[in-house]
Design an enzyme around this catalytic site. Sequence first.
Site, PDB file in Angstrom:
ATOM      1  N   ARG A  45      11.114  57.802  82.975  1.00 47.40           N
ATOM      2  CA  ARG A  45      11.462  57.213  84.352  1.00 47.40           C
ATOM      3  C   ARG A  45      12.794  57.936  84.737  1.00 47.40           C
ATOM      4  O   ARG A  45      13.320  58.691  84.085  1.00 47.40           O
ATOM      5  CB  ARG A  45      11.490  55.633  84.425  1.00 47.40           C
ATOM      6  N   GLY A  46      13.245  57.589  86.255  1.00 45.38           N
ATOM      7  CA  GLY A  46      14.253  58.391  86.690  1.00 45.38           C
ATOM      8  C   GLY A  46      13.751  59.361  87.305  1.00 45.38           C
ATOM      9  O   GLY A  46      12.811  60.172  87.048  1.00 45.38           O
ATOM     10  N   ALA A  47      14.232  59.454  88.610  1.00 43.82           N
ATOM     11  CA  ALA A  47      13.698  60.367  89.701  1.00 43.82           C
ATOM     12  C   ALA A  47      13.595  61.906  89.259  1.00 43.82           C
ATOM     13  O   ALA A  47      12.243  62.221  89.261  1.00 43.82           O
ATOM     14  CB  ALA A  47      14.394  60.482  91.085  1.00 43.82           C
ATOM     15  N   ARG A  88       4.150  56.213  91.370  1.00 38.54           N
ATOM     16  CA  ARG A  88       5.363  55.658  91.715  1.00 38.54           C
ATOM     17  C   ARG A  88       5.967  55.983  93.309  1.00 38.54           C
ATOM     18  O   ARG A  88       5.968  57.421  93.467  1.00 38.54           O
ATOM     19  CB  ARG A  88       6.540  55.821  90.743  1.00 38.54           C
ATOM     20  N   GLN A 198      17.631  49.251  82.043  1.00 34.36           N
ATOM     21  CA  GLN A 198      18.121  50.670  81.682  1.00 34.36           C
ATOM     22  C   GLN A 198      19.404  51.012  81.354  1.00 34.36           C
ATOM     23  O   GLN A 198      19.625  52.083  80.730  1.00 34.36           O
ATOM     24  CB  GLN A 198      17.501  51.540  82.966  1.00 34.36           C
ATOM     25  N   ASP A 239      17.242  57.870  93.930  1.00 34.52           N
ATOM     26  CA  ASP A 239      15.635  58.158  93.896  1.00 34.52           C
ATOM     27  C   ASP A 239      15.357  58.636  95.151  1.00 34.52           C
ATOM     28  O   ASP A 239      14.150  59.555  95.034  1.00 34.52           O
ATOM     29  CB  ASP A 239      15.037  56.708  93.654  1.00 34.52           C
ATOM     30  N   ASN A 249      18.280  53.545  95.409  1.00 38.61           N
ATOM     31  CA  ASN A 249      18.695  53.797  93.811  1.00 38.61           C
ATOM     32  C   ASN A 249      18.320  52.400  93.410  1.00 38.61           C
ATOM     33  O   ASN A 249      17.802  51.562  93.921  1.00 38.61           O
ATOM     34  CB  ASN A 249      20.071  53.930  93.769  1.00 38.61           C
ATOM     35  N   LYS A 250      18.197  52.265  92.056  1.00 42.88           N
ATOM     36  CA  LYS A 250      18.007  51.166  91.291  1.00 42.88           C
ATOM     37  C   LYS A 250      18.584  49.810  91.993  1.00 42.88           C
ATOM     38  O   LYS A 250      19.384  49.904  92.433  1.00 42.88           O
ATOM     39  CB  LYS A 250      18.528  51.297  89.689  1.00 42.88           C
TER      40      LYS A 250
HETATM   41  O1  MRU Z   1      12.902  52.681  87.812  1.00 43.12           O
HETATM   42  P1  MRU Z   1      13.468  53.986  87.521  1.00 43.12           P
HETATM   43  O2  MRU Z   1      14.307  53.849  85.978  1.00 43.12           O
HETATM   44  O3  MRU Z   1      12.709  55.169  87.490  1.00 43.12           O
HETATM   45  O4  MRU Z   1      14.896  54.250  88.419  1.00 43.12           O
HETATM   46  C1  MRU Z   1      15.239  55.366  88.513  1.00 43.12           C
HETATM   47  C2  MRU Z   1      16.571  55.291  88.076  1.00 43.12           C
HETATM   48  O5  MRU Z   1      16.588  55.332  86.969  1.00 43.12           O
HETATM   49  C3  MRU Z   1      17.619  55.027  88.791  1.00 43.12           C
HETATM   50  O6  MRU Z   1      17.345  54.482  90.077  1.00 43.12           O
HETATM   51  C4  MRU Z   1      18.585  56.337  88.846  1.00 43.12           C
HETATM   52  O7  MRU Z   1      19.694  55.992  89.342  1.00 43.12           O
HETATM   53  C5  MRU Z   1      18.211  57.279  89.764  1.00 43.12           C
HETATM   54  S1  MRU Z   1      17.237  58.457  89.010  1.00 43.12           S
HETATM   55  C6  MRU Z   1      18.433  59.552  88.073  1.00 43.12           C
END
Ligand code: MRU
Length: 348
Positions: A45-47, A88, A198, A239, A249-250
């Site tokens: 996960r993570g963009a 996603r 996370q 993201d 973002n999250k």
């Molecule tokens: O749902 P996720 O874990 O894929 O969410 C993405 C993230 O980890 C965060 O939003 C993050 O800050 C951006 S990706 C470097």
Amino acid sequence: MIKTVEWTEEGVRMLDQRLLPTEEKYLMLRSYEEVAEAIKQMVVRGAPAIGVSAAMGLALGASQSVGTSVADLEFDFDYMCEVMGATRPTAVNLFWAIERMRDALRRAKASSEDVVEVKNLLVAEAQKIFEDDIKANRSLGRFGGELIADGSTVLTHCNAGALATAGDYGTALGVVRGARDAGKRIAVIADETRPFLQGARLTAWELQQDEIPVTLITDNMAGHVMKQGKVDAVVVGADRIAANGDTANKIGTYMVAVLAQRHDIPFYVAAPISTVDLNCPSGEEIPIEERDTREITHVREQQLAPDGIEVHNPAFDVTPHDLIAAIITDKGVARPPYSESLRRLFEV
Ligand code: MRU
């Protein structure tokens, strides 16, 4: 170096992030469908990591295509792109990586009619996307590191570290590492990041491994620690960044940005330029992923909420551009007004 995702002769190897920090287990994914499912289930996960993984998944799928002509391969590849794109919706790096792979196929097709050669070029492109991501994060880490003063404590939300990227530096944590590597003493306060945790599971683990001082708090403690003067800067990942600077973002990031403004603490966003979506005019147009209710009602197998409870689980929120002090990218640092500064970075 933490290797989030890796291309191997056998398939795509991924660290299973669902099991961290108690178990460090790697999965070998042997088809593009398995890679797509791993993205959906948040093995990775993570963009930026999602983008790199999707590219590797497509390269794997292409190399396994039984098509004997480039036209057959292209037909299969189109379908694979659809499957990958449906995993996603919020992180634009996924669609950016798919587009880059489509472009590579177009270029390969123009230069060769040999299907094996075209497949090899797609594998090479996926590896290049992996390498470029590591370089981009090193670069944004250097730019961002300059904004953080020696002795600072940085608050971060979610995980925007090596685990959220191809590995190595990360984005928000890339800025922390950039400052550290410039000789500054930096400490981090990590929000635990409900509901997927996370921050608690990944950021805390990753920084501990790297021996960067980190203190874990629950999300609802952020205002309190800011009020106590314990936070010098907030740095988060992204993201998707719209053309006007609004940033998805999250979930919970918006709340942190409002608190930072109230306490006069600079709020920075750090992301590679591949996270900037100039086709998206503002945050209003960013699709927000709604995830399984079980992420809120349970922690792993443990039930926390009553059976049948109504649950809303948006995985991201949008921070309006006027709460953001700067957007740190691998091409440089954008300052308001973002509709001009972000566009200029694409010309670098
Ligand atoms: O749902 P996720 O874990 O894929 O969410 C993405 C993230 O980890 C965060 O939003 C993050 O800050 C951006 S990706 C470097």
